[in-house]
Motif scaffolding. Structure first.
Motif, PDB file in Angstrom:
ATOM      1  N   GLN A 148       0.864  -1.177   0.000  1.00 58.26           N
ATOM      2  CA  GLN A 148       0.000   0.000   0.000  1.00 58.26           C
ATOM      3  C   GLN A 148       0.902   1.228   0.000  1.00 58.26           C
ATOM      4  OE1 GLN A 148      -2.891   0.693  -0.634  1.00 58.26           O
ATOM      5  NE2 GLN A 148      -3.561   2.541   0.389  1.00 58.26           N
ATOM      6  N   PRO A 149       0.978   1.960  -1.119  1.00 55.31           N
ATOM      7  CA  PRO A 149       1.903   3.092  -1.186  1.00 55.31           C
ATOM      8  C   PRO A 149       1.538   4.210  -0.205  1.00 55.31           C
ATOM      9  CG  PRO A 149       1.185   2.412  -3.380  1.00 55.31           C
ATOM     10  CD  PRO A 149       0.298   1.720  -2.395  1.00 55.31           C
ATOM     11  N   TYR A 150       2.546   4.968   0.143  1.00 50.63           N
ATOM     12  CA  TYR A 150       2.367   6.194   0.929  1.00 50.63           C
ATOM     13  C   TYR A 150       1.685   7.213   0.029  1.00 50.63           C
ATOM     14  CZ  TYR A 150       3.827  10.205   3.851  1.00 50.63           C
ATOM     15  OH  TYR A 150       3.867  11.324   4.638  1.00 50.63           O
ATOM     16  N   HIS A 151       0.569   7.787   0.494  1.00 52.24           N
ATOM     17  CA  HIS A 151      -0.234   8.671  -0.337  1.00 52.24           C
ATOM     18  C   HIS A 151       0.321  10.095  -0.284  1.00 52.24           C
ATOM     19  CE1 HIS A 151      -4.593   9.811  -1.725  1.00 52.24           C
ATOM     20  NE2 HIS A 151      -3.651  10.198  -2.562  1.00 52.24           N
ATOM     21  N   ARG A 152       0.834  10.554  -1.415  1.00 46.96           N
ATOM     22  CA  ARG A 152       1.367  11.917  -1.513  1.00 46.96           C
ATOM     23  C   ARG A 152       0.219  12.848  -1.900  1.00 46.96           C
ATOM     24  NH1 ARG A 152       3.836  14.556  -5.800  1.00 46.96           N
ATOM     25  NH2 ARG A 152       3.596  12.661  -7.042  1.00 46.96           N
ATOM     26  N   GLN A 159      -6.591  16.532   0.634  1.00 48.37           N
ATOM     27  CA  GLN A 159      -6.514  16.252   2.068  1.00 48.37           C
ATOM     28  C   GLN A 159      -7.777  15.565   2.582  1.00 48.37           C
ATOM     29  OE1 GLN A 159      -3.589  17.062   3.576  1.00 48.37           O
ATOM     30  NE2 GLN A 159      -2.868  17.983   1.661  1.00 48.37           N
ATOM     31  N   LEU A 160      -8.876  15.719   1.833  1.00 49.89           N
ATOM     32  CA  LEU A 160     -10.146  15.129   2.251  1.00 49.89           C
ATOM     33  C   LEU A 160     -10.132  13.604   2.154  1.00 49.89           C
ATOM     34  CD1 LEU A 160     -12.583  17.714   0.615  1.00 49.89           C
ATOM     35  CD2 LEU A 160     -11.824  17.610   2.994  1.00 49.89           C
ATOM     36  N   SER A 161      -9.066  13.041   1.608  1.00 47.52           N
ATOM     37  CA  SER A 161      -8.917  11.582   1.548  1.00 47.52           C
ATOM     38  C   SER A 161      -8.430  10.986   2.865  1.00 47.52           C
ATOM     39  CB  SER A 161      -7.926  11.193   0.443  1.00 47.52           C
ATOM     40  OG  SER A 161      -8.449  11.445  -0.838  1.00 47.52           O
ATOM     41  N   ALA A 162      -8.232  11.809   3.874  1.00 45.03           N
ATOM     42  CA  ALA A 162      -7.573  11.361   5.100  1.00 45.03           C
ATOM     43  C   ALA A 162      -8.207  10.101   5.695  1.00 45.03           C
ATOM     44  CB  ALA A 162      -7.568  12.492   6.128  1.00 45.03           C
ATOM     45  N   TYR A 163      -9.502  10.150   5.958  1.00 48.17           N
ATOM     46  CA  TYR A 163     -10.134   8.999   6.610  1.00 48.17           C
ATOM     47  C   TYR A 163     -10.181   7.777   5.700  1.00 48.17           C
ATOM     48  CZ  TYR A 163     -11.518  11.107  11.013  1.00 48.17           C
ATOM     49  OH  TYR A 163     -11.492  11.661  12.277  1.00 48.17           O
ATOM     50  N   PHE A 164     -10.311   7.990   4.402  1.00 44.69           N
ATOM     51  CA  PHE A 164     -10.324   6.851   3.484  1.00 44.69           C
ATOM     52  C   PHE A 164      -9.003   6.096   3.541  1.00 44.69           C
ATOM     53  CE2 PHE A 164     -13.638   9.550   1.653  1.00 44.69           C
ATOM     54  CZ  PHE A 164     -14.638   8.616   1.455  1.00 44.69           C
ATOM     55  N   ASN A 165      -7.895   6.831   3.585  1.00 45.51           N
ATOM     56  CA  ASN A 165      -6.594   6.183   3.678  1.00 45.51           C
ATOM     57  C   ASN A 165      -6.431   5.449   4.997  1.00 45.51           C
ATOM     58  OD1 ASN A 165      -4.348   7.127   1.431  1.00 45.51           O
ATOM     59  ND2 ASN A 165      -6.079   8.514   1.574  1.00 45.51           N
ATOM     60  N   ALA A 166      -6.820   6.092   6.085  1.00 51.35           N
ATOM     61  CA  ALA A 166      -6.694   5.460   7.397  1.00 51.35           C
ATOM     62  C   ALA A 166      -7.559   4.211   7.493  1.00 51.35           C
ATOM     63  CB  ALA A 166      -7.069   6.454   8.490  1.00 51.35           C
ATOM     64  N   VAL A 167      -8.811   4.326   7.061  1.00 47.97           N
ATOM     65  CA  VAL A 167      -9.743   3.203   7.173  1.00 47.97           C
ATOM     66  C   VAL A 167      -9.319   2.038   6.277  1.00 47.97           C
ATOM     67  CG1 VAL A 167     -12.109   2.483   6.620  1.00 47.97           C
ATOM     68  CG2 VAL A 167     -11.705   4.568   7.943  1.00 47.97           C
ATOM     69  N   ALA A 168      -8.838   2.339   5.070  1.00 48.15           N
ATOM     70  CA  ALA A 168      -8.426   1.263   4.165  1.00 48.15           C
ATOM     71  C   ALA A 168      -7.325   0.415   4.774  1.00 48.15           C
ATOM     72  CB  ALA A 168      -7.964   1.855   2.836  1.00 48.15           C
ATOM     73  N   VAL A 169      -6.385   1.050   5.447  1.00 47.52           N
ATOM     74  CA  VAL A 169      -5.279   0.318   6.061  1.00 47.52           C
ATOM     75  C   VAL A 169      -5.737  -0.404   7.325  1.00 47.52           C
ATOM     76  CG1 VAL A 169      -3.052   0.589   7.215  1.00 47.52           C
ATOM     77  CG2 VAL A 169      -3.498   1.801   5.080  1.00 47.52           C
ATOM     78  N   LEU A 312      -5.060  10.217  15.475  1.00 49.56           N
ATOM     79  CA  LEU A 312      -5.254  10.331  14.037  1.00 49.56           C
ATOM     80  C   LEU A 312      -3.997  10.885  13.369  1.00 49.56           C
ATOM     81  CD1 LEU A 312      -7.160  10.082  11.609  1.00 49.56           C
ATOM     82  CD2 LEU A 312      -7.992  12.392  12.132  1.00 49.56           C
ATOM     83  N   ARG A 313      -3.345  11.830  14.019  1.00 53.73           N
ATOM     84  CA  ARG A 313      -2.099  12.385  13.481  1.00 53.73           C
ATOM     85  C   ARG A 313      -1.054  11.294  13.296  1.00 53.73           C
ATOM     86  NH1 ARG A 313       2.732  14.199  15.855  1.00 53.73           N
ATOM     87  NH2 ARG A 313       3.788  15.873  14.661  1.00 53.73           N
ATOM     88  N   VAL A 314      -0.908  10.429  14.290  1.00 53.71           N
ATOM     89  CA  VAL A 314       0.064   9.337  14.201  1.00 53.71           C
ATOM     90  C   VAL A 314      -0.265   8.425  13.024  1.00 53.71           C
ATOM     91  CG1 VAL A 314       0.951   7.288  15.367  1.00 53.71           C
ATOM     92  CG2 VAL A 314       0.622   9.406  16.657  1.00 53.71           C
ATOM     93  N   ILE A 315      -1.543   8.095  12.877  1.00 50.96           N
ATOM     94  CA  ILE A 315      -1.962   7.191  11.802  1.00 50.96           C
ATOM     95  C   ILE A 315      -1.747   7.831  10.436  1.00 50.96           C
ATOM     96  CG2 ILE A 315      -3.962   6.025  10.779  1.00 50.96           C
ATOM     97  CD1 ILE A 315      -5.017   5.669  13.666  1.00 50.96           C
ATOM     98  N   LEU A 316      -2.173   9.084  10.289  1.00 53.43           N
ATOM     99  CA  LEU A 316      -2.067   9.746   8.988  1.00 53.43           C
ATOM    100  C   LEU A 316      -0.614   9.955   8.578  1.00 53.43           C
ATOM    101  CD1 LEU A 316      -4.935  12.402   9.130  1.00 53.43           C
ATOM    102  CD2 LEU A 316      -4.917  10.167   7.993  1.00 53.43           C
ATOM    103  N   ARG A 317       0.269  10.175   9.522  1.00 57.58           N
ATOM    104  CA  ARG A 317       1.684  10.338   9.184  1.00 57.58           C
ATOM    105  C   ARG A 317       2.271   9.051   8.623  1.00 57.58           C
ATOM    106  NH1 ARG A 317       4.635  14.636  11.576  1.00 57.58           N
ATOM    107  NH2 ARG A 317       6.405  13.270  11.999  1.00 57.58           N
ATOM    108  N   ARG A 318       1.669   7.919   8.938  1.00 55.00           N
ATOM    109  CA  ARG A 318       2.141   6.644   8.400  1.00 55.00           C
ATOM    110  C   ARG A 318       1.636   6.386   6.979  1.00 55.00           C
ATOM    111  NH1 ARG A 318       1.392   2.260  13.357  1.00 55.00           N
ATOM    112  NH2 ARG A 318       2.990   3.117  14.742  1.00 55.00           N
ATOM    113  N   VAL A 319       0.467   6.903   6.663  1.00 52.97           N
ATOM    114  CA  VAL A 319      -0.152   6.540   5.384  1.00 52.97           C
ATOM    115  C   VAL A 319      -0.084   7.625   4.323  1.00 52.97           C
ATOM    116  CG1 VAL A 319      -1.719   4.913   6.514  1.00 52.97           C
ATOM    117  CG2 VAL A 319      -2.466   7.278   6.127  1.00 52.97           C
ATOM    118  N   GLY A 320       0.222   8.881   4.700  1.00 56.62           N
ATOM    119  CA  GLY A 320       0.237   9.932   3.694  1.00 56.62           C
ATOM    120  C   GLY A 320       0.761  11.248   4.227  1.00 56.62           C
ATOM    121  N   SER A 321       0.936  12.203   3.316  1.00 53.09           N
ATOM    122  CA  SER A 321       1.491  13.517   3.679  1.00 53.09           C
ATOM    123  C   SER A 321       0.371  14.508   3.963  1.00 53.09           C
ATOM    124  CB  SER A 321       2.386  14.032   2.543  1.00 53.09           C
ATOM    125  OG  SER A 321       1.658  14.103   1.321  1.00 53.09           O
TER     126      SER A 321
END
Length: 364
Positions: A148-152, A159-169, A312-321
């Motif tokens: 699962q690539p890191y989302h740039r 930025q509105l993709s935040a929860y989608f990226n977190a939930v998918a992982v 959420l900050r910790v999670i989002l830093r793992r999955v995207g910028s």
């Protein structure tokens, strides 16, 4: 009594967020020089994304043959691929019952005799040592290696993709401790040997599936083969929706509800609890601040807001910028998640979705 229930839900949700990512792992760079690898890139109108991927593959420390499978593009995709010096294959109209991507991958796999097949979405970019790292993982685990690539994300709407990226992982369950049981895979980057690919049935086994990555993982498990997932970290990145908010809406609504139905029940329930707790904190904090009846209540909910925002900050830093406001003001991307998930659910119940100018029948 209600306060006790709230407290139990909030504590359980924080723990769920921790457990679901307890074994979070990323691909490591490697200078591995082994492997007969062919990168197969299904591409439909990818002129904005494809050049960056091709440039990154050209810098790879592992030699790789590149095939771009043109899925009836109407933009400059083909011209840019040929300009980069890679081979372009036109697979023709998908056979009846096939999705365009599955057909392109199938044709690509049949167009090479390489030992290792690397399926890449056109919006991914690999660091020079990334392919070596994936090949090393395949040596260790075999079967299907999924990244699962890191989302740039760059522009504000992305930025509105935040929860989608977190939930998918999180809902995949692949990084959880003792939660996930169903095989899962992430479609943007897949590596497999030809022998294992054919043993699992290849993309012919998932020809009509909108969730081709998830179903391919199931096919591998059915064939007695392993599926190993990692995150891209600094090695494999993607930028999914650079063309505008309409592309983002179409991308997330096409399969999010179907993906929710395909998750492991325990990972899905834990993720659902986590999402519900975010709603609970957002609504009660705003209500407490609006009414201001009890300063203590407002203070408690503000504390909960801070706790959930920091997690959420910790999670989002793992999955995207993602930017600071996506976690500090989390109700904003959360509302976007709600709206698009509702649209995705309606589309799923109707039995079809639109993607890249085509109508895709679900479960065709």
């Amino acid at each position: 009594m209600l306060e006790v229930l709230y407290a139990v839900v909030l504590v359980a949700a924080v723990l769920a967020g921790y457990v679901l990512l307890l074994r979070f792992r990323v691909v490591a760079a490697s200078g591995s020089a082994a492997g007969d690898v062919c990168a197969i890139i299904p591409a439909r109108n990818e002129q904005n994304s494809l050049p960056a991927l091709l440039e990154s593959l050209d810098r790879s420390t592992v030699p790789v043959r590149v095939l771009v499978i043109d899925d009836a593009s109407t933009d400059a995709t083909v011209a840019l691929a040929r300009e980069a010096g890679v081979e372009v294959i036109s697979p023709g109209t998908p056979a009846p019952g096939w999705t365009g991507k599955a057909w392109a991958c199938h044709v690509g796999a049949n167009s090479t005799d390489a030992e290792l097949l690397l399926f890449l979405d056109a919006d991914t970019v690999l660091a020079s040592g990334a392919l070596g790292g994936i090949v090393d993982l395949h040596r260790r685990f075999g079967g299907l290696i999924s990244v699962q690539p890191y989302h740039r994300v760059q522009r504000t709407y992305e930025q509105l993709s935040a929860y989608f990226n977190a939930v998918a992982v999180m809902a995949s369950g692949v990084f959880a401790s003792g939660v996930g049981r169903r095989p899962m895979a992430f479609g943007p980057c897949l590596l497999t040997s030809r022998d294992d690919y054919e043993r699992a049935g290849g993309h012919a086994a998932v020809r009509g599936e909108i969730l081709d990555d998830v179903e391919l993982a199931a096919a591998y498990e059915k064939a007695g083969l392993s599926v190993y997932c990692v995150a891209g970290g600094s090695q494999i990145r993607m930028r999914s929706y650079p063309a505008g908010i309409r592309q983002l809406v179409a991308g997330w609504t096409k399969n999010m509800a179907s993906g929710a139905a395909a998750t492991d029940p325990r990972a899905g329930l834990a993720t659902g609890l986590w999402i519900c707790a975010h709603h609970l904190v957002a609504v009660n904090t705003l209500l407490a601040m609006w009414t201001a009846d009890e300063a203590l209540d407002a203070g408690i909910w503000l504390l909960a807001w801070v706790v959930f925002a920091l997690q959420l900050r910790v999670i989002l830093r793992r999955v995207g910028s993602f930017r600071w406001w996506t976690w500090a003001l989390f109700p904003l991307p959360l509302l976007t998640f709600d709206l698009l998930f509702a649209i995705s659910t309606v589309n799923t119940l109707r039995g079809s979705v639109r993607w890249r100018g085509r109508t895709v029948r679900l479960g065709a």
